[in-house]
Design a protein around this motif. Structure first.
Motif, short mmCIF file in Angstrom:
data_model
loop_
_atom_site.label_atom_id
_atom_site.label_comp_id
_atom_site.label_asym_id
_atom_site.label_seq_id
_atom_site.Cartn_x
_atom_site.Cartn_y
_atom_site.Cartn_z
N ARG A 1 -88.37 -4.27 -51.75
CA ARG A 1 -89.39 -5.19 -52.02
C ARG A 1 -90.54 -4.81 -50.91
NH1 ARG A 1 -89.10 -10.45 -50.78
NH2 ARG A 1 -87.12 -10.90 -50.25
N VAL A 2 -90.11 -4.43 -49.50
CA VAL A 2 -91.06 -4.55 -48.73
C VAL A 2 -91.97 -3.25 -48.86
CG1 VAL A 2 -91.27 -3.93 -46.30
CG2 VAL A 2 -90.15 -6.02 -46.83
N ASP A 3 -90.94 -2.16 -49.37
CA ASP A 3 -91.56 -0.84 -49.65
C ASP A 3 -92.55 -0.89 -50.53
OD1 ASP A 3 -89.66 0.23 -47.74
OD2 ASP A 3 -88.55 1.35 -49.17
N VAL B 1 -94.61 -3.56 -51.40
CA VAL B 1 -95.66 -4.15 -50.48
C VAL B 1 -96.55 -3.30 -49.70
CG1 VAL B 1 -96.34 -5.64 -48.86
CG2 VAL B 1 -94.62 -6.45 -50.46
N ILE B 2 -95.68 -2.19 -48.94
CA ILE B 2 -96.55 -1.23 -48.43
C ILE B 2 -97.18 -0.36 -49.28
CG2 ILE B 2 -96.12 0.77 -46.67
CD1 ILE B 2 -93.81 -0.77 -45.41
N ALA B 3 -96.62 -0.01 -50.25
CA ALA B 3 -97.22 0.93 -51.03
C ALA B 3 -98.59 0.52 -51.72
CB ALA B 3 -96.35 1.44 -52.48
N ARG B 4 -98.45 -0.89 -52.02
CA ARG B 4 -99.84 -1.49 -52.53
C ARG B 4 -100.75 -1.65 -51.25
NH1 ARG B 4 -96.01 -4.61 -55.28
NH2 ARG B 4 -95.70 -6.26 -54.01
N THR B 5 -100.27 -2.13 -50.32
CA THR B 5 -101.40 -2.20 -49.23
C THR B 5 -102.03 -0.75 -48.95
OG1 THR B 5 -99.75 -2.09 -47.41
CG2 THR B 5 -100.19 -4.17 -48.23
N GLU B 6 -101.33 0.17 -49.05
CA GLU B 6 -101.84 1.47 -48.69
C GLU B 6 -102.95 1.67 -49.50
OE1 GLU B 6 -100.04 5.96 -48.86
OE2 GLU B 6 -98.80 4.52 -47.84
N ARG B 7 -102.81 1.58 -50.89
CA ARG B 7 -103.93 1.55 -51.80
C ARG B 7 -105.25 0.90 -51.36
NH1 ARG B 7 -99.64 1.81 -55.31
NH2 ARG B 7 -100.02 -0.33 -55.71
N LEU B 8 -104.69 -0.46 -51.11
CA LEU B 8 -105.88 -1.56 -50.69
C LEU B 8 -106.48 -1.27 -49.37
CD1 LEU B 8 -103.79 -4.81 -51.51
CD2 LEU B 8 -105.73 -3.88 -52.91
N ARG C 1 -90.12 -8.76 -40.26
CA ARG C 1 -89.44 -7.91 -39.32
C ARG C 1 -88.94 -6.64 -40.19
NH1 ARG C 1 -85.15 -12.04 -36.79
NH2 ARG C 1 -84.47 -10.28 -35.86
N MET C 2 -88.75 -6.98 -41.57
CA MET C 2 -88.46 -5.74 -42.39
C MET C 2 -89.73 -5.04 -42.52
SD MET C 2 -85.87 -4.39 -44.03
CE MET C 2 -84.68 -5.28 -44.49
N ARG D 1 -89.80 -0.70 -41.83
CA ARG D 1 -90.15 0.15 -43.06
C ARG D 1 -91.51 0.84 -42.85
NH1 ARG D 1 -86.50 2.38 -44.73
NH2 ARG D 1 -87.60 2.81 -46.88
N TRP D 2 -92.46 0.07 -42.19
CA TRP D 2 -93.68 0.77 -41.91
C TRP D 2 -93.65 1.95 -40.93
CZ3 TRP D 2 -98.55 0.13 -43.07
CH2 TRP D 2 -99.60 0.76 -42.39
N LEU D 3 -92.63 1.87 -40.00
CA LEU D 3 -92.20 2.97 -39.15
C LEU D 3 -91.22 4.05 -39.61
CD1 LEU D 3 -91.71 0.91 -35.92
CD2 LEU D 3 -93.58 2.19 -36.29
N GLY D 4 -90.67 3.77 -40.99
CA GLY D 4 -89.65 4.67 -41.61
C GLY D 4 -88.37 4.40 -41.07
N LEU D 5 -87.90 3.56 -40.51
CA LEU D 5 -86.68 3.16 -40.02
C LEU D 5 -85.75 2.45 -41.10
CD1 LEU D 5 -87.60 1.65 -36.65
CD2 LEU D 5 -86.80 4.09 -36.84
#
Length: 196
Positions: A124-126, A128-135, A151-152, A156-160
Motif C-alpha cells: 500500500r505504501v509503495d 502512495v509513494i508512486a502517486r506522490t512522486e507524480r504529484l 514508519r513504513m 520504503r522511501w529509503l528502499g529498505l
C-alpha cells in the motif's frame, strides 16, 4: 525535487494507552486537537501541491485543525489492519502468548494475526509513494496518516525491507520530511513535534 511531508495524526485515547488502532475510528483527545492546531505552525507559508489524508476521522480532523482546507482522501493511508490485535497492546498480546507457551510477537516480522502482514502494508505504501512522486513534480506533497503506516513510509522511501519500520518511531502529532540529496532518497527531518 520537492519533498514528501509525513504527518501522524494527533493524540487519541488509544495512542495514549498504546492500544493498536487500525480499523477502529476513534476521535482525537482534547490534547490531540490542540496538537493538531499547532502542527504546521513552524512550516511558515509553505504551500503543498497536494495533501493526501487517511479516511479515518483522527487523520481528517488533524488536517482540518492544522488549517488544511483542501485535501484528498487516500484509502492506502489507513493504518495497519491489526486483526485480532485491534484494541490490544503489544504487552497484553505477548502476555497472552506466553501463557499459551508461545514466544513473543513482533508486528514487523510476524504481521498481525487475522490482519495485514508487513508486506501487505508495504505494498500500500509503495502505491502512495508512486502517486506522490507524480504529484511532487508540482511541489511538496503532505500526507496525514498513522504511526505504523508512517514508519513504513520512511523505510520504503529509503528502499529498505518492511521489517526495518520497527526502528523508526513517530509520536502522535509529529512530522517528518522525506526528500532527496544528490538523487538519493534521504530523511531530512524525523519526529518533529508541533511548534518545534
Amino acid at each position: 525535487m520537492p519533498d514528501l511531508i509525513v504527518v501522524r495524526h494527533g493524540e487519541t485515547e488509544w495512542s495514549l494507552s498504546g492500544q493498536h488502532t487500525g480499523t477502529t475510528d476513534i476521535p482525537l483527545t482534547e490534547r490531540g486537537e490542540r496538537q493538531a492546531r499547532e502542527l504546521l505552525d513552524n512550516f511558515g507559508e509553505r504551500e503543498f501541491a497536494k495533501v493526501l489524508v487517511s479516511p479515518r476521522q483522527r487523520a481528517r480532523r488533524t488536517a482540518e485543525l492544522a488549517g488544511i482546507d483542501d485535501f484528498e482522501i487516500d484509502e492506502d493511508l489507513v493504518e495497519w489492519d491489526y486483526g485480532e490485535l485491534e484494541g490490544v497492546t503489544t504487552a497484553e498480546y505477548n502476555e497472552r502468548r506466553e501463557a499459551e507457551g508461545r514466544g513473543s510477537w513482533n508486528l514487523w516480522t510476524d504481521g498481525a494475526p487475522g490482519g495485514e502482514s508487513a508486506e501487505d502494508v508495504a505494498a500500500r505504501v509503495d502505491r502512495v509513494i508512486a502517486r506522490t512522486e507524480r504529484l511532487r513534480e508540482s511541489g511538496d506533497v503532505l500526507v496525514v496518516g498513522h504511526s505504523h503506516l508512517s514508519r513504513m513510509l520512511v523505510v520504503r522511501w529509503l528502499g529498505l525491507p518492511a521489517r526495518y519500520g520497527e526502528n523508526f518511531l513517530l509520536d502522535a502529532a509529529h512530522w517528518a520530511v522525506l526528500g532527496h540529496k544528490r538523487g538519493a532518497p534521504v530523511v531530512k527531518h524525523w519526529g518533529v513535534p508541533p511548534h518545534a
